[in-house]
Scaffold this active site. Sequence first.
Site, PDB file in Angstrom:
ATOM      1  N   SER A   1       0.814  -1.216   0.000  1.00 25.87           N
ATOM      2  CA  SER A   1       0.000   0.000   0.000  1.00 25.87           C
ATOM      3  C   SER A   1       0.851   1.270   0.000  1.00 25.87           C
ATOM      4  O   SER A   1       1.852   1.362   0.709  1.00 25.87           O
ATOM      5  CB  SER A   1      -0.903   0.005   1.239  1.00 25.87           C
ATOM      6  OG  SER A   1      -1.620   1.215   1.296  1.00 25.87           O
TER       7      SER A   1
ATOM      8  N   GLY B   1      -3.526   3.923   0.934  1.00 24.24           N
ATOM      9  CA  GLY B   1      -4.320   4.018   2.155  1.00 24.24           C
ATOM     10  C   GLY B   1      -5.523   4.929   1.927  1.00 24.24           C
ATOM     11  O   GLY B   1      -5.376   6.017   1.367  1.00 24.24           O
TER      12      GLY B   1
ATOM     13  N   ASN C   1       9.356   8.294   4.744  1.00 28.74           N
ATOM     14  CA  ASN C   1       8.233   9.026   4.169  1.00 28.74           C
ATOM     15  C   ASN C   1       7.275   9.454   5.257  1.00 28.74           C
ATOM     16  O   ASN C   1       7.137   8.813   6.298  1.00 28.74           O
ATOM     17  CB  ASN C   1       7.510   8.174   3.118  1.00 28.74           C
ATOM     18  CG  ASN C   1       6.389   7.349   3.714  1.00 28.74           C
ATOM     19  OD1 ASN C   1       5.262   7.828   3.876  1.00 28.74           O
ATOM     20  ND2 ASN C   1       6.705   6.115   4.086  1.00 28.74           N
TER      21      ASN C   1
ATOM     22  N   ILE D   1       3.864  10.827   4.181  1.00 25.97           N
ATOM     23  CA  ILE D   1       2.894  11.304   3.192  1.00 25.97           C
ATOM     24  C   ILE D   1       1.639  11.815   3.902  1.00 25.97           C
ATOM     25  O   ILE D   1       0.999  12.762   3.466  1.00 25.97           O
ATOM     26  CB  ILE D   1       2.512  10.157   2.212  1.00 25.97           C
ATOM     27  CG1 ILE D   1       3.762   9.523   1.574  1.00 25.97           C
ATOM     28  CG2 ILE D   1       1.530  10.641   1.151  1.00 25.97           C
ATOM     29  CD1 ILE D   1       4.579  10.401   0.679  1.00 25.97           C
ATOM     30  N   GLY D   2       1.293  11.171   4.998  1.00 28.92           N
ATOM     31  CA  GLY D   2       0.109  11.617   5.748  1.00 28.92           C
ATOM     32  C   GLY D   2      -1.186  11.206   5.089  1.00 28.92           C
ATOM     33  O   GLY D   2      -2.186  11.913   5.167  1.00 28.92           O
TER      34      GLY D   2
ATOM     35  N   CYS E   1      -2.012   4.005  12.343  1.00 28.03           N
ATOM     36  CA  CYS E   1      -2.489   5.383  12.472  1.00 28.03           C
ATOM     37  C   CYS E   1      -2.725   5.750  13.928  1.00 28.03           C
ATOM     38  O   CYS E   1      -3.081   4.901  14.733  1.00 28.03           O
ATOM     39  CB  CYS E   1      -3.817   5.554  11.740  1.00 28.03           C
ATOM     40  SG  CYS E   1      -3.807   4.779  10.150  1.00 28.03           S
TER      41      CYS E   1
ATOM     42  N   ILE F   1       5.794  -5.965   7.734  1.00 26.73           N
ATOM     43  CA  ILE F   1       5.575  -4.859   8.636  1.00 26.73           C
ATOM     44  C   ILE F   1       5.270  -3.568   7.865  1.00 26.73           C
ATOM     45  O   ILE F   1       5.619  -3.439   6.691  1.00 26.73           O
ATOM     46  CB  ILE F   1       6.831  -4.610   9.524  1.00 26.73           C
ATOM     47  CG1 ILE F   1       8.047  -4.300   8.660  1.00 26.73           C
ATOM     48  CG2 ILE F   1       7.070  -5.738  10.484  1.00 26.73           C
ATOM     49  CD1 ILE F   1       9.308  -3.902   9.449  1.00 26.73           C
TER      50      ILE F   1
ATOM     51  N   GLY G   1       8.638  -5.612   3.765  1.00 25.64           N
ATOM     52  CA  GLY G   1       9.710  -4.831   4.369  1.00 25.64           C
ATOM     53  C   GLY G   1      11.021  -5.073   3.656  1.00 25.64           C
ATOM     54  O   GLY G   1      11.672  -6.083   3.876  1.00 25.64           O
TER      55      GLY G   1
END
Length: 309
Positions: free
Chosen positions: A27, A52, A75, A77-78, A136, A197, A249
């Site tokens: 993702s 996501g 990263n 990205i939020g 999150c 992970i 990972g």
Amino acid sequence: MPPDLTVQLAPKNKKGLFLDNPVMTASGTFGYGTEYSQLFDIQRLGAIICKGTTLKPREGNPQPRLVETASGVINSIGLQNIGVKALIKEKAPVWAGWRVPVIVNIAGDTVEEYGKLAQELDGVEGIRGIEVNISCPNVKAGGAAFGADAKSAAAVTKAVRAATSLPVMVKLTPNAGDIVGVARAVVDAGADAVSLINSVKGMAIDIKTRRPTIGNVTGGLSGPAIKPLALALVYEVAGAVKVPVIGCGGIANAQDALEFIMAGASAIQVGSATYSNPRASLDVLEGIERFMEKEGIKKLGEIIGAARK
Ligand SMILES: Cc1cc2nc3c(=O)[nH]c(=O)nc-3n(C[C@H](O)[C@H](O)[C@H](O)COP(=O)(O)O)c2cc1C
């Protein structure tokens, strides 16, 4: 006879999640799949996990959001994304015509949001499963990640499970004190599979400006740097749960992928490697096939968990 790479990732789910092969895209590193369909035959992949997705569209975090380090990227990205409504309207109809199954990765600020997302996605043609990102922050509980503790991870899983009949895989974070405990808790709460992970908390500092390089101060480290760490966690979790485990990972080639499979992963995800080689996932698949042919391995099942025996 070519080797049999098929795998069932949700054996206890009515719909099941049957893949032609164990190679998925991670993702956030493969968009909605559509972006890559010009570059290679994405229909050959085992599955695609999309960006996501949240209830409302999100703009993401302040720039800069990506920094390269010695052996990986950080990263932040939020969760920039188009939101679940647009995904259902614009992306799912395209996926419905694809052979490769698409799994939607979801993220929420509260347990209720996760439940609502799963409900929206339930029964939508073109969506074959849900991957739950529990990395999150739990907004109602002071911002610690849902996946950092077994109780909140189980609460999210329960809400998702109750809202959908789709196969549900829960994506574990390495930023948890006891990842095995979290894995057991989400399986007890109804997860069909676990993936691990997610990226590892990391940081870089620009010594000229004397400021953190990433706009959000810290971010998630991914790529070759995290592979040995991810492999050890996959090995531990695969020994502790009875559902399929999906390894992720730092996987950049077939050797990496085979290590995860031998550690106990039934399938794997290719993430950051796609940035340096857009065809990385297909190269991994072809490399696994070649290895199996050369070694006379007829079924993938013969080597899943081979290093555990
Ligand atoms: C730019 C970027 C965006 C990501 N976005 C998401 C996301 O939206 N949801 C999620 O569960 N994981 C996300 N991840 C984590 C990856 O899916 C993967 O778990 C992680 O990068 C480790 O795999 P890798 O080392 O192969 O990249 C993202 C990773 C990167 C590099």
